[in-house]
Enzyme design. Structure first.
Site, PDB file in Angstrom:
ATOM      1  N   ILE A 117       0.832  -1.205   0.000  1.00  0.00           N
ATOM      2  CA  ILE A 117       0.000   0.000   0.000  1.00  0.00           C
ATOM      3  C   ILE A 117       0.864   1.251   0.000  1.00  0.00           C
ATOM      4  O   ILE A 117       0.567   2.235  -0.674  1.00  0.00           O
ATOM      5  CB  ILE A 117      -0.960  -0.006   1.198  1.00  0.00           C
ATOM      6  N   ASP A 164      11.330   3.551   5.184  1.00  0.00           N
ATOM      7  CA  ASP A 164      11.132   2.109   5.289  1.00  0.00           C
ATOM      8  C   ASP A 164      12.352   1.476   5.934  1.00  0.00           C
ATOM      9  O   ASP A 164      13.475   1.972   5.780  1.00  0.00           O
ATOM     10  CB  ASP A 164      10.906   1.500   3.893  1.00  0.00           C
ATOM     11  N   ASP A 221      13.113   2.554  10.954  1.00  0.00           N
ATOM     12  CA  ASP A 221      12.380   1.586  11.752  1.00  0.00           C
ATOM     13  C   ASP A 221      11.406   2.394  12.610  1.00  0.00           C
ATOM     14  O   ASP A 221      11.819   3.143  13.504  1.00  0.00           O
ATOM     15  CB  ASP A 221      13.342   0.800  12.636  1.00  0.00           C
ATOM     16  N   ASN A 272       1.936   4.151   7.630  1.00  0.00           N
ATOM     17  CA  ASN A 272       1.445   3.001   6.891  1.00  0.00           C
ATOM     18  C   ASN A 272       2.110   1.694   7.303  1.00  0.00           C
ATOM     19  O   ASN A 272       1.570   0.621   7.036  1.00  0.00           O
ATOM     20  CB  ASN A 272       1.657   3.247   5.389  1.00  0.00           C
ATOM     21  N   SER A 294      -6.951  -0.671   9.831  1.00  0.00           N
ATOM     22  CA  SER A 294      -7.450  -1.906   9.233  1.00  0.00           C
ATOM     23  C   SER A 294      -8.922  -2.021   9.555  1.00  0.00           C
ATOM     24  O   SER A 294      -9.400  -1.450  10.551  1.00  0.00           O
ATOM     25  CB  SER A 294      -6.690  -3.105   9.823  1.00  0.00           C
ATOM     26  N   TYR A 347      -2.919  -7.994  16.766  1.00  0.00           N
ATOM     27  CA  TYR A 347      -3.171  -7.132  15.613  1.00  0.00           C
ATOM     28  C   TYR A 347      -4.483  -6.374  15.804  1.00  0.00           C
ATOM     29  O   TYR A 347      -4.556  -5.150  15.637  1.00  0.00           O
ATOM     30  CB  TYR A 347      -3.222  -7.993  14.354  1.00  0.00           C
ATOM     31  N   LYS A 369      -4.842  -2.327  16.260  1.00  0.00           N
ATOM     32  CA  LYS A 369      -5.537  -1.578  15.212  1.00  0.00           C
ATOM     33  C   LYS A 369      -6.735  -0.813  15.775  1.00  0.00           C
ATOM     34  O   LYS A 369      -7.051   0.288  15.313  1.00  0.00           O
ATOM     35  CB  LYS A 369      -5.961  -2.508  14.073  1.00  0.00           C
ATOM     36  N   VAL A 424      -6.148  -7.104   1.390  1.00  0.00           N
ATOM     37  CA  VAL A 424      -5.452  -6.465   0.278  1.00  0.00           C
ATOM     38  C   VAL A 424      -4.318  -7.380  -0.178  1.00  0.00           C
ATOM     39  O   VAL A 424      -3.582  -7.941   0.651  1.00  0.00           O
ATOM     40  CB  VAL A 424      -4.882  -5.092   0.695  1.00  0.00           C
ATOM     41  N   ALA A 425      -4.160  -7.516  -1.475  1.00  0.00           N
ATOM     42  CA  ALA A 425      -3.113  -8.388  -2.036  1.00  0.00           C
ATOM     43  C   ALA A 425      -1.762  -7.686  -1.937  1.00  0.00           C
ATOM     44  O   ALA A 425      -1.325  -7.010  -2.868  1.00  0.00           O
ATOM     45  CB  ALA A 425      -3.441  -8.734  -3.478  1.00  0.00           C
TER      46      ALA A 425
END
Length: 268
Positions: free
Chosen positions: A17, A36, A57, A84, A138, A151, A155, A184-185
């Site tokens: 994403i 990143d 990080d 993100n 999410s 998770y 979230k 999402v792929a």
């Protein structure tokens, strides 16, 4: 917010994403800094969008500050910060079975990284009377991810923090969007665009909805619109919603033999 000439930092921007957002936002005229952990991959995406890169990080507040400084040096004051970066590891067995290290990592990446960015940027944004935070959460932050309690909890906290930013700072001229996609792929699920279809959408489809949302100052961005219906059911009839989720969990085990996040999109 108009993206033209805006200085944007995107964490986790080297793939998925984040990378799709970098291309979409650059296409709308924004100046991009890719932050990143994988510095080499970040530089590849930054070069493709005419931006800059910073190895970062997001669990380390100092590294987020360094990424912001890199963006400011190249493009001026940061207008938009996109938190993100994310991860998902799943429950080893029962809902409390993940080790403390996994719980803390989820908390650091999905919550504290958002806090660190806001802490670094809010004073100057308030002083200018403008700025924007895009916090990628999410659908699990509105609902629940079966088989990954850490998770889901983190979230939910990410959505809550985005609400606090909006409530506290809308009158300061600060915009906030919280993004709550379902499946999402992306590499997070071990998938690519070719795997997308049905309820499994591409990273670029998410990016398109985010850009539209930011341009329209939309707080809750739902790349899967059906999530709004599920959230409404959860709020209006919690018992029915929980029963449905229990049935979905049982169905996943029956069909796939285990609770794997990458399988759930086939059931919704």
């Amino acid at each position: 917010m108009d993206l033209k000439d805006k200085s944007v930092v995107i964490t986790g921007g080297a793939s998925g994403i984040g990378a799709a957002l970098a291309h979409r936002m650059a296409g709308a005229g924004a100046r991009i800094c890719i932050a990143d952990r994988d510095g080499d991959a970040a530089r590849v995406v930054a070069k493709a969008v005419g931006g800059v890169a910073a190895t970062c990080d997001v669990t380390d507040e100092a590294q987020i500050i360094t990424a912001i400084e890199a963006a400011e040096k190249a493009h001026g004051p940061v207008d938009i910060f996109v938190s993100n970066a994310g991860l998902g590891r799943g429950d080893p067995s029962h809902a409390a079975s993940a080790p403390d290290a996994d719980w803390m990592l989820n908390w650091q990446v999905h919550v504290m990284a958002h806090v660190y960015a806001a802490r670094a940027l809010l004073p100057a944004m308030i002083g200018r009377g403008s700025g924007y935070f895009v916090n990628v959460a999410s659908a699990a932050g509105l609902l629940s991810q079966i088989g990954d309690a850490a998770y889901t909890a983190s979230k939910h906290a990410a959505v809550s923090f985005a609400e606090s930013l909006n409530i506290s700072h809308a009158q300061d001229g600060i915009g906030v969007s919280v993004v709550c996609p379902q499946y999402v792929a992306t590499p997070l699920l071990g998938m690519a665009d070719a795997d997308a279809g049905g309820s499994l959408i591409t990273a670029d489809e998410v990016a398109a909805s985010v850009v539209a949302g930011v341009q329209n100052d939309t707080f809750l961005i739902l790349p899967h619109p059906e999530v709004a219906k599920y959230a409404a059911l959860r709020g209006s009839d919690p018992a029915r919603w929980l029963t449905g989720m229990q049935m979905l969990r049982s169905k996943a085990i029956d069909e796939f033999g285990a609770l794997r996040v990458q399988d759930f999109y086939k059931l919704v």
